[in-house]
Design an enzyme around this catalytic site. Structure first.
Site, PDB file in Angstrom:
ATOM      1  N   ARG A  37       0.998  -1.251   0.074  1.00 13.92           N
ATOM      2  CA  ARG A  37      -0.043  -0.018  -0.123  1.00 13.92           C
ATOM      3  C   ARG A  37       0.751   1.262   0.068  1.00 13.92           C
ATOM      4  O   ARG A  37       0.352   2.390  -0.389  1.00 13.92           O
ATOM      5  CB  ARG A  37      -0.946   0.084   1.293  1.00 13.92           C
ATOM      6  CG  ARG A  37      -2.025   0.998   1.239  1.00 13.92           C
ATOM      7  CD  ARG A  37      -2.842   1.247   2.443  1.00 13.92           C
ATOM      8  NE  ARG A  37      -3.882   1.940   2.328  1.00 13.92           N
ATOM      9  CZ  ARG A  37      -4.105   2.812   3.306  1.00 13.92           C
ATOM     10  NH1 ARG A  37      -3.621   3.011   4.259  1.00 13.92           N
ATOM     11  NH2 ARG A  37      -5.154   3.738   3.169  1.00 13.92           N
ATOM     12  N   ILE A  63      -7.095   7.722  -0.934  1.00 10.68           N
ATOM     13  CA  ILE A  63      -6.968   6.344  -0.904  1.00 10.68           C
ATOM     14  C   ILE A  63      -7.750   5.639   0.242  1.00 10.68           C
ATOM     15  O   ILE A  63      -7.630   6.324   1.363  1.00 10.68           O
ATOM     16  CB  ILE A  63      -5.459   5.765  -0.698  1.00 10.68           C
ATOM     17  CG1 ILE A  63      -5.411   4.475  -0.884  1.00 10.68           C
ATOM     18  CG2 ILE A  63      -4.679   6.438   0.360  1.00 10.68           C
ATOM     19  CD1 ILE A  63      -3.886   3.820  -1.226  1.00 10.68           C
ATOM     20  N   SER A  64      -8.480   4.796  -0.048  1.00  6.11           N
ATOM     21  CA  SER A  64      -9.729   4.571   1.115  1.00  6.11           C
ATOM     22  C   SER A  64      -8.825   3.803   2.128  1.00  6.11           C
ATOM     23  O   SER A  64      -7.808   3.307   2.078  1.00  6.11           O
ATOM     24  CB  SER A  64     -10.687   3.537   0.535  1.00  6.11           C
ATOM     25  OG  SER A  64     -11.436   4.406  -0.371  1.00  6.11           O
ATOM     26  N   GLN A  65      -9.687   3.862   3.344  1.00  3.66           N
ATOM     27  CA  GLN A  65      -8.868   3.072   4.702  1.00  3.66           C
ATOM     28  C   GLN A  65      -9.285   1.786   4.252  1.00  3.66           C
ATOM     29  O   GLN A  65     -10.026   1.197   3.766  1.00  3.66           O
ATOM     30  CB  GLN A  65      -9.951   3.614   5.674  1.00  3.66           C
ATOM     31  CG  GLN A  65      -9.802   2.922   6.995  1.00  3.66           C
ATOM     32  CD  GLN A  65     -11.123   3.033   7.978  1.00  3.66           C
ATOM     33  OE1 GLN A  65     -11.964   4.052   7.650  1.00  3.66           O
ATOM     34  NE2 GLN A  65     -11.067   2.514   9.180  1.00  3.66           N
ATOM     35  N   PRO A  66      -7.938   1.058   4.578  1.00  2.00           N
ATOM     36  CA  PRO A  66      -8.094  -0.483   4.436  1.00  2.00           C
ATOM     37  C   PRO A  66      -9.354  -1.323   4.889  1.00  2.00           C
ATOM     38  O   PRO A  66      -9.520  -2.040   4.002  1.00  2.00           O
ATOM     39  CB  PRO A  66      -6.839  -0.983   5.003  1.00  2.00           C
ATOM     40  CG  PRO A  66      -5.964   0.410   5.010  1.00  2.00           C
ATOM     41  CD  PRO A  66      -6.909   1.460   5.117  1.00  2.00           C
TER      42      PRO A  66
END
Length: 213
Positions: A37, A63-66
């Site tokens: 990531r 970038i989205s939260q995992p």
């Protein structure tokens, strides 16, 4: 573009965090554990790459939260060779997760800057989507329909009808619906006219933009 033992260790800690938050799909957890990531992020955020948080990327996107990536992916119930449409390529991180799961990914991005960057970047990491398209996600991708599933990675004020119509019977659409706060919603296509709908609580996404050109 280095992926060190330290990065790999931090990824395993992230996987443990996601398990503790309720993610159970082993394939999804393995994908998160495999994908570097930190390479998808601005260098100023590298130290935070494996924290369970969203971060800014280019073109005022994130970038989205995992956890969000894992949650949405788990709802899709991805099988190898599934044909999946992704609305909002963004950094390409979610695209990479789908590729890692063996899906054939078609992804649409409407920010030219992100589209150009991600189109070059993903293949360098070995993630080859079937098609990356610069275009309007609200319209979907009719020429490649029907899809086994469709994932929307931005907040949609309403559910675009073309996306529902481009699902296979039995197909799944995962979409965050709402303005300021979104409700994660799953639609399962039962037949040509009927859809089953499930809701999974509140999330926050950047807005899904319509193509005004």
């Amino acid at each position: 573009m280095k992926d060190t033992f330290k990065h790999k260790g931090l990824r395993q800690q992230l996987v443990t965090t996601l398990k503790n938050k309720g993610i159970t799909n082993e394939a999804v957890l393995n994908a998160i554990g495999n994908i570097p990531r930190h390479l998808f992020m601005d260098s100023s955020f590298l130290d935070y790459a494996y924290k369970d948080m969203a971060f800014p990327i280019a073109a005022e996107q994130t970038i989205s939260q995992p956890y969000t990536v894992a949650f949405q992916t788990e709802l899709l119930q991805v099988q190898k060779e599934d044909k999946i449409l992704e609305i909002g390529t963004g950094s390409g991180y979610q695209t990479a997760v789908l590729c890692e799961l063996g899906a054939k990914v078609y992804s649409i991005e409407r920010q030219q800057e992100l589209f150009k960057k991600t189109s070059k970047f993903l293949p360098k990491l070995g993630y080859r989507a079937k098609k990356l398209i610069f275009g309007d996600g609200y319209k979907g991708l009719n020429e490649e329909a029907p899809f086994d599933s469709i994932i929307v990675t931005a907040g949609a004020p309403f559910v675009p009808k073309p996306l529902l119509s481009q699902l296979k019977i039995g197909g799944r659409l995962v979409i965050p619906v709402g303005d300021d706060v979104q409700i994660m919603t799953l639609f399962i296509r039962k037949d040509t006219k009927q859809f089953e709908q499930h809701e999974f609580g509140e999330f926050r996404f950047v807005p899904l933009l319509e193509d005004k050109n």
